[in-house]
Motif scaffolding. Structure first.
Motif, mmCIF file in Angstrom:
data_model
loop_
_atom_site.group_PDB
_atom_site.id
_atom_site.type_symbol
_atom_site.label_atom_id
_atom_site.label_comp_id
_atom_site.label_asym_id
_atom_site.label_seq_id
_atom_site.Cartn_x
_atom_site.Cartn_y
_atom_site.Cartn_z
ATOM 1 N N HIS A 1 -52.520 0.795 -56.381
ATOM 2 C CA HIS A 1 -52.131 1.302 -57.883
ATOM 3 C C HIS A 1 -50.557 2.040 -57.867
ATOM 4 O O HIS A 1 -50.291 2.858 -57.180
ATOM 5 C CB HIS A 1 -53.206 2.342 -58.475
ATOM 6 N N PRO A 2 -49.690 1.512 -58.939
ATOM 7 C CA PRO A 2 -48.429 2.239 -58.831
ATOM 8 C C PRO A 2 -48.548 3.721 -59.079
ATOM 9 O O PRO A 2 -47.778 4.317 -58.408
ATOM 10 C CB PRO A 2 -47.902 1.759 -60.037
ATOM 11 N N ASP A 3 -49.468 4.271 -59.531
ATOM 12 C CA ASP A 3 -49.437 5.746 -59.808
ATOM 13 C C ASP A 3 -49.615 6.604 -58.651
ATOM 14 O O ASP A 3 -49.493 7.787 -58.309
ATOM 15 C CB ASP A 3 -50.756 6.304 -60.649
ATOM 16 N N GLU A 4 -50.182 5.589 -57.468
ATOM 17 C CA GLU A 4 -50.221 6.341 -56.009
ATOM 18 C C GLU A 4 -48.919 6.921 -55.519
ATOM 19 O O GLU A 4 -48.762 7.622 -54.562
ATOM 20 C CB GLU A 4 -50.835 5.271 -55.136
ATOM 21 N N TYR A 5 -47.687 6.208 -55.866
ATOM 22 C CA TYR A 5 -46.480 6.442 -55.285
ATOM 23 C C TYR A 5 -45.722 7.316 -56.049
ATOM 24 O O TYR A 5 -45.374 7.318 -57.380
ATOM 25 C CB TYR A 5 -45.867 5.056 -55.056
ATOM 26 N N GLU A 6 -44.803 8.221 -55.094
ATOM 27 C CA GLU A 6 -44.111 9.287 -55.669
ATOM 28 C C GLU A 6 -42.778 8.860 -55.989
ATOM 29 O O GLU A 6 -41.940 9.284 -56.960
ATOM 30 C CB GLU A 6 -43.949 10.374 -54.802
ATOM 31 N N TYR A 7 -42.215 7.739 -55.103
ATOM 32 C CA TYR A 7 -40.742 7.422 -55.039
ATOM 33 C C TYR A 7 -40.723 5.761 -55.342
ATOM 34 O O TYR A 7 -41.431 5.020 -54.620
ATOM 35 C CB TYR A 7 -40.126 8.069 -54.065
ATOM 36 N N TRP A 8 -39.631 5.513 -55.995
ATOM 37 C CA TRP A 8 -39.703 3.843 -56.141
ATOM 38 C C TRP A 8 -38.128 3.470 -56.033
ATOM 39 O O TRP A 8 -37.209 4.371 -56.259
ATOM 40 C CB TRP A 8 -39.907 3.631 -57.550
ATOM 41 N N GLY A 9 -37.735 2.493 -55.312
ATOM 42 C CA GLY A 9 -36.538 1.913 -55.541
ATOM 43 C C GLY A 9 -36.034 1.400 -56.778
ATOM 44 O O GLY A 9 -36.998 1.184 -57.682
ATOM 45 N N GLN A 10 -34.820 0.682 -56.884
ATOM 46 C CA GLN A 10 -34.501 0.031 -58.040
ATOM 47 C C GLN A 10 -34.753 -1.523 -58.266
ATOM 48 O O GLN A 10 -34.743 -2.043 -59.303
ATOM 49 C CB GLN A 10 -32.880 0.296 -58.084
ATOM 50 N N GLY A 11 -35.439 -2.094 -57.240
ATOM 51 C CA GLY A 11 -35.773 -3.393 -57.151
ATOM 52 C C GLY A 11 -34.776 -4.297 -56.664
ATOM 53 O O GLY A 11 -33.695 -4.152 -56.812
#
Length: 125
Positions: free
Chosen positions: A108-118
């Motif tokens: 689930h995306p909500d599990e993750y705190e940090y994201w890259g730009q893709g």
């Protein structure tokens, strides 16, 4: 805090391969579980692959199992997604994400705190 930068996307023919990389900043990278997600136009972001902080556990979406491999190098602060036998339906923007406080919902995306730009992956038929 962790900053993530993906690279390696591009245009490839069906059946081809790509290797995505995710470079992470921060001295505590090895404490984070990491995931890869993707989002196609008009669709929700979907889980692709997960790897625990020690690489001891990996999980994959059924749609990529046997074709994609997630790995990490904690000494280099890097996470990779090797994608083989690519299909047109794999076309999407691919994101890496970092999870500090694992709760089990790796899909689930909500599990993750940090994201890259893709990074864009396009597979032509």
């Amino acid at each position: 805090q962790v900053q993530l930068v993906e690279s390696g996307g591009g245009l490839v023919q069906a059946g081809g391969s790509l290797r995505l990389s995710c470079a992470a900043s921060g001295r505590t990278f090895s404490s984070y579980a990491m995931g890869w997600f993707r989002q196609a136009p008009g669709k929700e972001r979907e889980f692709v692959a997960y790897i625990s902080w020690s690489s001891g556990n990996t999980y994959y979406a059924d749609s990529v199992k046997g074709r994609f491999t997630i790995s990490r190098d904690n000494a280099k602060n890097m996470v990779y997604l090797q994608m083989n036998s690519l299909k047109p339906e794999d076309t999407a923007v691919y994101y890496c994400a970092a999870d500090r406080y694992y709760s089990g919902r790796y899909y689930h995306p909500d599990e993750y705190e940090y994201w890259g730009q893709g990074t864009q992956v396009t597979v032509s038929s």
